[in-house]
Design a protein around this motif. Structure first.
Motif, short mmCIF file in Angstrom:
data_model
loop_
_atom_site.label_atom_id
_atom_site.label_comp_id
_atom_site.label_asym_id
_atom_site.label_seq_id
_atom_site.Cartn_x
_atom_site.Cartn_y
_atom_site.Cartn_z
N MET A 57 0.84 -1.19 0.00
CA MET A 57 0.00 0.00 0.00
C MET A 57 0.88 1.25 0.00
SD MET A 57 -2.77 1.13 2.89
CE MET A 57 -3.53 -0.50 2.81
N ARG A 58 0.60 2.15 -0.91
CA ARG A 58 1.40 3.37 -1.02
C ARG A 58 1.06 4.31 0.13
NH1 ARG A 58 0.64 8.36 -3.22
NH2 ARG A 58 -1.44 7.80 -3.95
N GLU A 59 2.10 4.79 0.82
CA GLU A 59 1.88 5.73 1.91
C GLU A 59 1.51 7.12 1.36
OE1 GLU A 59 1.73 5.31 5.28
OE2 GLU A 59 1.74 3.21 4.70
N LEU A 60 0.62 7.77 2.07
CA LEU A 60 0.20 9.11 1.66
C LEU A 60 1.20 10.15 2.15
CD1 LEU A 60 -3.60 8.96 2.56
CD2 LEU A 60 -2.57 8.64 0.33
N ASN A 61 1.25 11.27 1.45
CA ASN A 61 2.07 12.39 1.92
C ASN A 61 1.19 13.50 2.47
OD1 ASN A 61 0.91 13.38 -0.38
ND2 ASN A 61 2.84 13.89 -1.41
N GLU A 62 -0.04 13.14 2.91
CA GLU A 62 -0.95 14.07 3.53
C GLU A 62 -1.56 13.42 4.77
OE1 GLU A 62 -4.10 14.99 0.81
OE2 GLU A 62 -4.63 12.90 0.49
N THR A 63 -2.01 14.24 5.69
CA THR A 63 -2.62 13.72 6.90
C THR A 63 -3.99 13.12 6.58
OG1 THR A 63 -3.75 15.78 7.46
CG2 THR A 63 -1.47 15.52 8.24
N LEU A 64 -4.51 12.34 7.52
CA LEU A 64 -5.84 11.75 7.34
C LEU A 64 -6.90 12.84 7.23
CD1 LEU A 64 -7.55 9.20 7.15
CD2 LEU A 64 -7.65 9.16 9.66
N THR A 65 -6.75 13.90 8.01
CA THR A 65 -7.70 15.01 7.95
C THR A 65 -7.73 15.64 6.56
OG1 THR A 65 -7.48 15.46 10.31
CG2 THR A 65 -8.28 17.27 8.93
N GLU A 66 -6.55 15.89 6.00
CA GLU A 66 -6.51 16.46 4.64
C GLU A 66 -7.14 15.50 3.63
OE1 GLU A 66 -2.51 19.00 4.24
OE2 GLU A 66 -2.21 17.02 5.14
N ALA A 67 -6.86 14.21 3.80
CA ALA A 67 -7.34 13.22 2.83
C ALA A 67 -8.87 13.15 2.80
CB ALA A 67 -6.76 11.84 3.16
N VAL A 68 -9.51 13.29 3.96
CA VAL A 68 -10.97 13.18 3.98
C VAL A 68 -11.68 14.52 3.87
CG1 VAL A 68 -10.97 10.98 5.22
CG2 VAL A 68 -11.11 13.12 6.53
N LEU A 69 -11.06 15.59 4.39
CA LEU A 69 -11.75 16.89 4.39
C LEU A 69 -11.52 17.72 3.13
CD1 LEU A 69 -11.77 18.71 7.85
CD2 LEU A 69 -13.67 17.67 6.60
N ASP A 70 -10.33 17.66 2.56
CA ASP A 70 -10.03 18.53 1.41
C ASP A 70 -11.01 18.34 0.25
OD1 ASP A 70 -8.01 19.72 2.78
OD2 ASP A 70 -6.37 18.94 1.54
N PRO A 71 -11.36 17.09 -0.14
CA PRO A 71 -12.33 16.95 -1.23
C PRO A 71 -13.70 17.54 -0.89
CG PRO A 71 -11.13 14.89 -0.87
CD PRO A 71 -10.81 15.78 0.28
N ILE A 72 -14.11 17.41 0.37
CA ILE A 72 -15.39 17.96 0.80
C ILE A 72 -15.35 19.48 0.79
CG2 ILE A 72 -17.01 18.14 2.73
CD1 ILE A 72 -16.12 15.29 3.53
N LEU A 73 -14.26 20.04 1.29
CA LEU A 73 -14.11 21.50 1.31
C LEU A 73 -14.10 22.07 -0.10
CD1 LEU A 73 -11.46 21.81 4.14
CD2 LEU A 73 -13.79 22.73 4.22
N ALA A 74 -13.52 21.34 -1.03
CA ALA A 74 -13.49 21.81 -2.41
C ALA A 74 -14.86 21.74 -3.07
CB ALA A 74 -12.49 20.98 -3.22
N ARG A 75 -15.66 20.75 -2.68
CA ARG A 75 -16.95 20.52 -3.32
C ARG A 75 -18.10 21.24 -2.64
NH1 ARG A 75 -17.65 15.68 -1.95
NH2 ARG A 75 -19.55 15.87 -0.70
N ASP A 76 -18.12 21.21 -1.29
CA ASP A 76 -19.28 21.73 -0.58
C ASP A 76 -18.88 22.22 0.81
OD1 ASP A 76 -21.85 22.33 0.27
OD2 ASP A 76 -22.40 20.25 0.70
N PRO A 77 -18.19 23.35 0.90
CA PRO A 77 -17.68 23.79 2.20
C PRO A 77 -18.77 24.26 3.15
CG PRO A 77 -17.25 25.45 0.52
CD PRO A 77 -17.76 24.24 -0.20
N ALA A 78 -19.90 24.73 2.62
CA ALA A 78 -20.92 25.35 3.47
C ALA A 78 -22.06 24.41 3.86
CB ALA A 78 -21.50 26.58 2.77
N GLY A 79 -22.19 23.29 3.17
CA GLY A 79 -23.29 22.37 3.47
C GLY A 79 -23.10 21.68 4.81
N PRO A 80 -24.17 21.15 5.41
CA PRO A 80 -24.05 20.46 6.69
C PRO A 80 -23.16 19.23 6.59
CG PRO A 80 -26.22 20.09 5.72
CD PRO A 80 -25.55 21.13 4.89
N ARG A 81 -22.22 19.11 7.51
CA ARG A 81 -21.30 17.97 7.47
C ARG A 81 -21.52 17.05 8.67
NH1 ARG A 81 -20.45 15.95 3.38
NH2 ARG A 81 -20.59 18.11 2.67
#
Length: 238
Positions: free
Chosen positions: A1-25
């Motif tokens: 498995m390839r190791e990520l160069n980003e934190t778990l928070t970045e991996a799960v939150l960044d796509p959501i922030l890019a797509r829908d930052p204001a919607g209920p999470r």
């Protein structure tokens, strides 16, 4: 498995922030008190950043440190977990004597005996501090507010109980697929986050799918059907 160069928070939150930052999470209910709190992805990220800054700047922890999180499934716990992972520290869900910091509810302070730093959370919906804390215990609500709501990570450690970021993310994505979660879902859950498996299935998997979470504490069965309609729930985890 390839190791990520980003934190778990970045991996799960960044796509959501890019797509829908204001919607209920995360929408949190406590049926015992009638509390309802809703956070957007942006607000959740701000809380997580404040927590990460507190961990690094106030407690002096660096990537690879261990943090014991002794908290129930709650919106503030979500912010704490994401803050820990953003800071590159490893989360353990028990009172680990090797932990350098414990984040606990007031009734679990005794479990953190022997851990160098302890911060207590009231989990009060209005953000009130914990009253009459023992000397040497930090009040999370008071402390976290003074820290910045932007964070720049400096390193990545294990994410959860000795498991790498890549492995946790992979398991979360598998869990999301197994449970049928998609980015369009509002997921209703009443389950705990007391073990790594529960935490991945009930929290990380929801974010990894890009879905939003309706987390209910002390669920009142009579309220559930009405809540499913009012919150536009499309998937459930029990």
């Amino acid at each position: 498995m390839r190791e990520l160069n980003e934190t778990l928070t970045e991996a799960v939150l960044d796509p959501i922030l890019a797509r829908d930052p204001a919607g209920p999470r995360i929408t949190y209910y406590d049926d015992a008190t009638g509390a309802r709190i809703e956070l957007s992805a942006l607000t959740l990220a701000n809380w997580a950043a404040k927590t990460a800054n507190m961990i690094r700047d106030e407690f002096g922890l660096t990537s690879g440190a261990r943090v014991a999180v002794l908290l129930p499934a709650h919106w503030q716990t979500a912010a704490v977990l994401l803050g820990c992972w953003w800071a590159g520290v490893e989360v353990v869900l028990h009172a680990d004597p090797d932990a350098e910091l414990a984040l606990v509810t007031a009734d679990r302070i005794d479990e953190a005996e022997g851990i160098a730093e302890v911060a207590a959370l009231s989990l009060d919906p209005m953000g009130m501090p914990v009253r009459d804390l023992p000397v040497g215990v930090t009040d999370y609500a008071t402390s976290v507010r003074v820290h910045g709501d932007q964070f720049h990570p400096r390193g990545i450690g294990c994410a959860l109980d000795g498991t790498s970021v890549s492995a946790v993310l992979d398991e979360a994505r598998k869990s999301a697929a197994r449970q049928g979660f998609t980015a369009e879902d509002r997921v209703l859950s009443t389950t705990a986050w007391d073990t790594p498996a529960e935490l991945i299935d009930g929290f990380v998997a929801v974010l990894a799918a890009g879905a939003s979470l309706v987390q209910v504490a002390n669920p009142d069965p009579a309220a559930q059907e009405r809540r499913i309609t009012s919150e536009r729930v499309t998937a459930q985890r029990r």
